[in-house]
Design a protein around this motif. Structure first.
Motif, PDB file in Angstrom:
ATOM      1  N   HIS A 178       1.466  -0.992  -0.278  1.00  0.00           N
ATOM      2  CA  HIS A 178      -0.605  -0.089  -0.120  1.00  0.00           C
ATOM      3  C   HIS A 178       1.040   1.171  -0.346  1.00  0.00           C
ATOM      4  O   HIS A 178       1.658   1.322   1.429  1.00  0.00           O
ATOM      5  N   LEU A 179       0.480   2.117  -0.560  1.00  0.00           N
ATOM      6  CA  LEU A 179       1.885   3.588  -1.223  1.00  0.00           C
ATOM      7  C   LEU A 179       0.512   4.334  -0.967  1.00  0.00           C
ATOM      8  O   LEU A 179      -0.363   4.580  -1.158  1.00  0.00           O
ATOM      9  N   PRO A 180      -0.037   4.913   0.852  1.00  0.00           N
ATOM     10  CA  PRO A 180      -0.872   5.915   1.689  1.00  0.00           C
ATOM     11  C   PRO A 180       0.078   7.035   0.775  1.00  0.00           C
ATOM     12  O   PRO A 180       0.632   8.367   1.427  1.00  0.00           O
TER      13      PRO A 180
ATOM     14  N   TRP B 232       4.140   8.295 -10.802  1.00  0.00           N
ATOM     15  CA  TRP B 232       3.720   7.544 -11.746  1.00  0.00           C
ATOM     16  C   TRP B 232       4.955   8.424 -13.123  1.00  0.00           C
ATOM     17  O   TRP B 232       5.635   7.363 -13.714  1.00  0.00           O
ATOM     18  N   ASN B 233       5.253   9.730 -13.028  1.00  0.00           N
ATOM     19  CA  ASN B 233       6.177   9.845 -14.039  1.00  0.00           C
ATOM     20  C   ASN B 233       7.784   9.416 -13.074  1.00  0.00           C
ATOM     21  O   ASN B 233       8.327   8.771 -14.080  1.00  0.00           O
ATOM     22  N   GLY B 234       7.802   9.083 -12.197  1.00  0.00           N
ATOM     23  CA  GLY B 234       8.707   8.630 -11.661  1.00  0.00           C
ATOM     24  C   GLY B 234       9.092   7.265 -12.120  1.00  0.00           C
ATOM     25  O   GLY B 234      10.223   6.987 -12.102  1.00  0.00           O
ATOM     26  N   LEU B 235       7.683   6.549 -11.784  1.00  0.00           N
ATOM     27  CA  LEU B 235       8.484   5.034 -12.350  1.00  0.00           C
ATOM     28  C   LEU B 235       8.734   5.231 -14.445  1.00  0.00           C
ATOM     29  O   LEU B 235       9.334   4.422 -14.117  1.00  0.00           O
ATOM     30  N   LEU B 236       8.230   6.227 -14.746  1.00  0.00           N
ATOM     31  CA  LEU B 236       8.762   6.345 -16.059  1.00  0.00           C
ATOM     32  C   LEU B 236      10.335   6.298 -15.808  1.00  0.00           C
ATOM     33  O   LEU B 236      10.586   5.977 -16.601  1.00  0.00           O
ATOM     34  N   ALA B 237      10.080   7.320 -15.467  1.00  0.00           N
ATOM     35  CA  ALA B 237      11.358   7.961 -15.423  1.00  0.00           C
ATOM     36  C   ALA B 237      12.741   7.216 -14.783  1.00  0.00           C
ATOM     37  O   ALA B 237      13.863   6.398 -15.037  1.00  0.00           O
TER      38      ALA B 237
ATOM     39  N   VAL C 128      11.098  11.545  -5.694  1.00  0.00           N
ATOM     40  CA  VAL C 128      10.337  11.457  -5.772  1.00  0.00           C
ATOM     41  C   VAL C 128       9.226  10.674  -4.308  1.00  0.00           C
ATOM     42  O   VAL C 128       8.188  11.301  -4.002  1.00  0.00           O
ATOM     43  N   ALA C 129      10.141  10.265  -3.987  1.00  0.00           N
ATOM     44  CA  ALA C 129       9.263   9.822  -2.436  1.00  0.00           C
ATOM     45  C   ALA C 129       8.717  10.436  -1.512  1.00  0.00           C
ATOM     46  O   ALA C 129       8.097  10.391  -0.789  1.00  0.00           O
TER      47      ALA C 129
ATOM     48  N   LEU D 204       8.343   2.653  -2.772  1.00  0.00           N
ATOM     49  CA  LEU D 204       8.219   3.054  -3.849  1.00  0.00           C
ATOM     50  C   LEU D 204       8.760   2.314  -4.870  1.00  0.00           C
ATOM     51  O   LEU D 204       8.466   2.288  -5.531  1.00  0.00           O
ATOM     52  N   GLN D 205      10.219   1.825  -3.935  1.00  0.00           N
ATOM     53  CA  GLN D 205      11.046   1.366  -4.879  1.00  0.00           C
ATOM     54  C   GLN D 205      10.888  -0.412  -4.992  1.00  0.00           C
ATOM     55  O   GLN D 205      10.608  -0.471  -6.492  1.00  0.00           O
ATOM     56  N   ALA D 206      10.589  -0.930  -3.768  1.00  0.00           N
ATOM     57  CA  ALA D 206      10.027  -2.043  -4.081  1.00  0.00           C
ATOM     58  C   ALA D 206       8.383  -1.650  -5.627  1.00  0.00           C
ATOM     59  O   ALA D 206       8.296  -2.581  -6.228  1.00  0.00           O
ATOM     60  N   PHE D 207       7.757  -0.894  -4.984  1.00  0.00           N
ATOM     61  CA  PHE D 207       6.211  -0.915  -6.303  1.00  0.00           C
ATOM     62  C   PHE D 207       7.544  -0.792  -7.786  1.00  0.00           C
ATOM     63  O   PHE D 207       7.028  -1.336  -8.382  1.00  0.00           O
ATOM     64  N   TYR D 208       8.510   0.415  -7.889  1.00  0.00           N
ATOM     65  CA  TYR D 208       9.200   0.529  -9.420  1.00  0.00           C
ATOM     66  C   TYR D 208       9.845  -0.963  -9.603  1.00  0.00           C
ATOM     67  O   TYR D 208       9.236  -1.383 -10.881  1.00  0.00           O
ATOM     68  N   GLN D 209      10.181  -1.899  -8.887  1.00  0.00           N
ATOM     69  CA  GLN D 209      11.584  -3.500  -8.769  1.00  0.00           C
ATOM     70  C   GLN D 209       9.568  -4.070  -9.866  1.00  0.00           C
ATOM     71  O   GLN D 209       9.732  -5.007 -10.729  1.00  0.00           O
TER      72      GLN D 209
END
Ligand SMILES: Nc1nc2c(c(=O)[nH]1)N[C@H]1C(S)=C(S)[C@@H](COP(=O)(O)OP(=O)(O)OC[C@H]3O[C@@H](n4cnc5c(=O)[nH]c(N)nc54)[C@H](O)[C@@H]3O)O[C@H]1N2
Ligand SMILES: Nc1nc2c(c(=O)[nH]1)N[C@H]1C(S)=C(S)[C@@H](COP(=O)(O)OP(=O)(O)OC[C@H]3O[C@@H](n4cnc5c(=O)[nH]c(N)nc54)[C@H](O)[C@@H]3O)O[C@H]1N2
Ligand code: SF4
Ligand SMILES: [Mo]
Length: 883
Positions: A204-206, A216-221, A258-259, A269-274
């Motif tokens: 869960h990312l609160p 989401w931009n951070g994810l794409l980058a 970003v976090a 956040l890193q866990a989500f991106y991975q």
């Protein structure tokens, strides 16, 4: 009676319902043959039988509060609209319509306004709901196209929920994804609150409110940096990747930065991106936490960008997926219910206007977009719009800055409302009230979130003089002189015309029902659920399979999006962010679920969720009444202290109305800030503050009928329907005379025997009225510090025809003789299982949700309460770890 296969009138899942009627009563079960639900129903669908009585229905037209004939009402509406148009032009009138209309109704409304009145001032409540997603789809795909289908939600290995509390709002789909989780599907929930959806998730990312674009931009980058994008797909099928990459490079896109901006732990956040990078089969669902924002379009685009860059679209188990709210939000988007689209996915280009004008034989087709919902009501307020017709929606409750909306409606020279119910908050402003057929009576088609067209079929005969919405409009159109173009004799005829329009001069519009243009009345009656585009060999489950989009060059567009803050930042005066949304068992403005006592038990009254850290310094305790204030208005609600709430945030449900809780309405508080492109309001964020209400006394009143708060008393008043009576809760800040005034009002005219217990010094009053051996009214009041008994047992006494001696003796005590003090709130609405019963089962050894289900029945029907059961289990049994 025969079983009729129809479609649920609530959410956009669009479940098939098998319904059997006897008189006005109804048995329902999930239609096992319907691909949306395969036999399941949620608590709301299961309780449909409670909501189909005729109580409270509008059954005859009314003009100025008196009963009128259809002829008279139709002529009046036609004349007032025609006169207004003649005097002030077509843009001086408006229709405000709804995703709860059928596609056939929508088609007629749109044709009348855009084709024959010649204005595009028709907008739908989907503006409050889907408009941002629609705009994002159009920019990215060239048209408002939902790429995926429900099967993708099962095929996915990762489902990301952005601002989507699916466990409560799309329960049957959530059950399907829970089942997929059983085989290893992962869930990531992006939501400032730990919702039931989040509680069950792997991660869960609160996030801080309104920081989705940054995330989401951070994810794409990160994906670009990690080489996890699909450059082959991008080269072949996408335009705009470089522009997006350039835009991203302007911000610090490190996970740490970003976090920090999103208020998240960097490792989460890193866990989500991975996880995202590692999971080709990813579906990203987005709902109101994304759309209802002043940057709603950017949020949608940022999500879509991540999918385009990874080629995760048009493939099994991979797509961005905007989920729809209402049963026919999609039908409205298709036919042209939004003021900025013309019809059938055509916009106001000169060619499209000519084409649709030709098709309709419309002499003065609208050639430019009309006013979007919030602007429309501003135009009502400042007099630009002088006549408005509202159908199947309750804007006095559901629009932002609802106080201003009410003032606008009160000032409008001519207000027509078509509704099934006689007394909605909006009906209070209508000069002309038109009775529409309700679910179970009306007949036509709806489109669900996966583009699937299903039939709603009638199970009851039309009651009173109520009529189908399309018919009401067609008669008004005829009375305005457009008889020929509105001469349908059946809904099947309208459907055929609609299908023909989708196919008309169609050189590449995916919204195409071509093979249905010749559907016979019999085939229409039998129509099986089918997903558009409809081809000769059937429907289409997934779009863009060939990497072709509906743009001139066939390529999708990645559109640069820059994060920004909410339209109105919090400040010293209003330091908290007010978020609003839904509860599990209620539907919108309570005109339907408010009829079902079972559905009223889970969240009986208006509440505001606050983090304990914010509540403590203000002296606000659990269950206290609090005032919530914004620059727009004030409400009073019960405080729910919850660690699931993000510190600095408040959450209030949107559901309560004048009829149920005059001070508990959320929308007088909500700022009318909108997304500049989509016009969708920022319902999820308004700067606010809270204070204790500080009542001096409170109490409750049970009676067989619904009572309004007596005039002249300044009370916080809430009504909660029970099986055989109405429970009214109230509190006041006045002295003894206020209490005496209320007692006088509530006991006036009571006949029969009275039992009284009055303790003047203790500030306590308990009074019961018994008439012909039957309990008739009960009034309990106490001081702010005093205690009141639970209401369940007293409310249940109203189901008895004759009060027994033991019950009578215990009446003013308020507790059942010999029974445990309380059974707690209802957890399972379907089987009516209280928390107390679940605690008993746990004490007796049930150590999992399934074990509790087996012992109590809770959670065995629709399953929506399973997360809540999990919360009642001892904590160690439920810990889940981030991926
Ligand atoms: N029980 C029930 N179900 C319904 C309905 C109903 O009235 N009752 N209505 C139907 C309709 S019309 C709709 S549109 C859908 C809506 O379905 P959902 O979108 O699931 O419902 P909401 O509760 O409005 O909002 C979803 C979540 O967005 C979160 N959110 C708030 N701000 C942000 C933010 O900045 N970012 C992110 N990522 N999340 C945020 C909220 O905390 C909330 O949990 O439900 C449909 N289903
Ligand atoms: N604060 C806050 N406000 C919100 C939201 C939020 O998240 N927060 N969400 C927004 C969203 S997403 C939505 S969709 C809206 C929903 O808001 P509304 O559309 O205002 O809510 P409903 O209660 O569904 O209103 C439907 C009305 O139509 C009537 N009706 C039902 N069926 C028919 C029919 O067949 N014909 C006719 N003529 N009438 C019918 C019902 O009796 C009812 O009065 O609320 C929006 N408002
Ligand atoms: S999930 Fe529930 S409310 Fe939604 S369509 Fe299905 S039964 Fe109806
Ligand atoms: Mo909605």
């Amino acid at each position: 009676m025969a079983e009729v296969r129809t479609t649920c009138p609530y959410c956009g899942v669009g479940c098939g319902v098998a319904a059997t009627a006897a008189g006005r009563s109804l048995q329902v079960r999930g239609d096992a043959g319907h691909p949306a639900n395969l036999g399941r129903l949620c608590s709301k669908g299961t309780a449909l039988g409670d909501t189909v009585g005729l109580e409270g229905r509008l059954l005859h037209p009314e003009i100025g509060g008196r009963r009128a004939s259809w002829e008279e009402a139709t002529q009046l509406v036609a004349r007032r609209f025609s006169e207004t148009i003649a005097r002030h032009g077509p843009d001086s009138v408006a229709f405000y319509v709804s995703g709860q209309l059928l596609t056939e109704d929508y088609y007629v409304a749109n044709k009348l306004m855009k084709g024959f009145i010649g204005s595009a001032n028709i907008d739908t409540n989907s503006r409050l709901c889907m408009a941002s997603a629609v705009a994002a789809h159009k920019q990215a795909f060239g048209a408002d196209l939902v790429p995926g289908c429900y099967q993708d939600l099962e095929l996915a290995d990762l489902v990301v929920f952005s601002g989507h509390n699916a466990a409560w709002t799309h329960p049957v789909l959530f059950r399907r994804m829970e089942a997929a989780r059983g085989r290893g599907q992962r869930h990531v929930v992006i939501d400032p609150r730990r919702t039931d959806t989040a509680q069950e998730a792997h991660l869960h990312l609160p996030l801080a409110p309104q920081t989705d674009v940054r995330l989401w931009n951070g994810l794409l980058a990160w994906l670009i940096e990690a080489g996890a994008v699909d450059l082959g797909y991008v080269d072949a099928h996408v335009i705009g990747f470089d522009a997006v990459r350039r835009q991203l490079s302007r911000d610090d896109q490190s996970v740490a930065a970003v976090a920090a901006d999103c208020g998240l732990a960097p490792e989460d956040l890193q866990a989500f991106y991975q996880l995202f990078a590692a999971t080709p089969r990813t579906v990203s669902l987005f709902s109101m936490g994304a759309n209802q924002s002043s940057q709603g379009v950017a949020k949608g685009l940022a999500i879509i960008n991540a999918h385009l860059a990874t080629g995760r679209i048009g493939k099994p188990g991979a797509c961005p997926f905007s989920i729809t709210g209402q049963p026919n939000a999609m039908g409205g988007r298709e036919t042209g219910g939004l003021a900025n689209t013309l019809a059938a996915h055509m916009d106001f280009t000169p060619e499209a206007c000519d084409r649709v004008g030709r098709f309709w034989g419309a002499p003065n087709i609208a050639r430019r977009p009309g006013l979007k919902a919030v602007e429309m009501f501003e135009a009502v307020a400042d007099g630009r719009i002088k006549a408005i017709w509202i159908m199947a929606t309750n804007p006095a409750v559901s629009l932002p800055d609802a106080g201003a909306v009410r003032e606008a409606l009160a000032r409008c020279p001519f207000v027509v409302v078509s509704d099934c119910m006689a007394q909605t908050d909006t009906m209070g402003f209508a000069q002309v009230k038109l009775p529409a057929l309700a679910w179970g009576e009306k007949d036509g088609t709806v489109t669900n979130s996966e583009r699937r067209i299903s039939r709603q079929r009638a199970v009851f005969a039309p009651p009173g003089e109520a009529r189908p919405d399309w018919k009401i409009m067609a008669e008004v159109a005829a009375a305005m002189g457009h008889g020929e173009a509105f001469a349908w004799r059946s809904n099947a005829q309208i459907f055929r015309e609609w299908a023909r329009l989708t196919a008309y001069e169609n050189d590449g519009r995916l919204l195409d029902l071509g093979p249905l243009v010749g559907v016979t009345p019999e085939a229409y009656d039998r129509l099986e659920p089918v997903q558009w585009p409809v081809r000769a060999d059937g429907g289409t489950d997934r779009l863009f399979v060939d990497g072709q989009f509906q743009t001139p060059d066939g390529r999708a567009r990645m559109v640069p999006t820059a994060p920004k803050g909410p339209a109105r930042p919090v400040d010293g005066a209003f330091p908290l962010s007010l978020n609003t949304g839904r509860v599990r068992d209620h539907w919108h403005t309570l005109t339907r679920t408010g009829l079902s006592p079972a559905l009223c038990r889970h969240a009986p009254e208006p509440y505001v969720e606050i983090h304990p850290r914010d509540a403590a310094p203000l002296g606000i305790g659990e269950g206290a009444l609090v005032r919530v204030r914004t620059a727009f208005g004030e409400a009073v609600a019960v405080a729910k202290l919850s660690e699931a709430q993000r510190p600095g945030g408040l959450f209030m449900p949107m559901h309560w109305t004048e009829a149920f809780a005059p001070l508990g309405r959320s929308n007088p508080l909500v700022a009318p800030d909108v997304d500049p492109v989509s016009g969708q309001p920022e319902f999820k964020h308004t700067p606010a503050r809270v204070h204790p209400y500080r009542e001096t006394w409170r109490g409750f009143f049970l009676a067989r009928e619904a009572w309004r708060p007596p005039k002249g008393l300044d009370l916080v008043w809430r009504r909660i329907p029970q099986t055989a009576c109405q429970l009214h809760e109230f509190a006041g800040r006045g002295d003894e005379s206020e209490r005496a005034g209320l007692r006088k009002a509530l006991t006036r005219g009571a006949a029969g025997e009275t039992l009284v217990l009055e303790d003047v010094r203790g500030g306590r009053l308990r009074e019961a009225f018994i008439s012909d051996g039957r309990i008739d009214r009960v009034l309990f009041t106490t001081t702010a510090e005093g205690r009141l008994p639970p209401r369940d047992w007293l409310a249940d006494l109203f189901t008895q025809d004759k009060l027994g001696d033991a019950d009578r003796a215990a009446l003013l005590v308020g507790f059942a003789p010999g029974a445990p003090a309380t059974t707690g709130p209802v957890v399972c609405a379907c089987l009516k299982v209280h928390a107390g019963r679940i605690h008993q089962a746990i004490a007796a050894g049930a150590d999992s949700v399934d074990a509790v289900a087996e012992a109590t029945g809770a959670g065995t029907n629709c399953g929506s309460c399973r997360p809540e059961i999990a919360r009642l289990l001892p904590a160690k049994l439920e810990t889940r770890h981030a991926a």
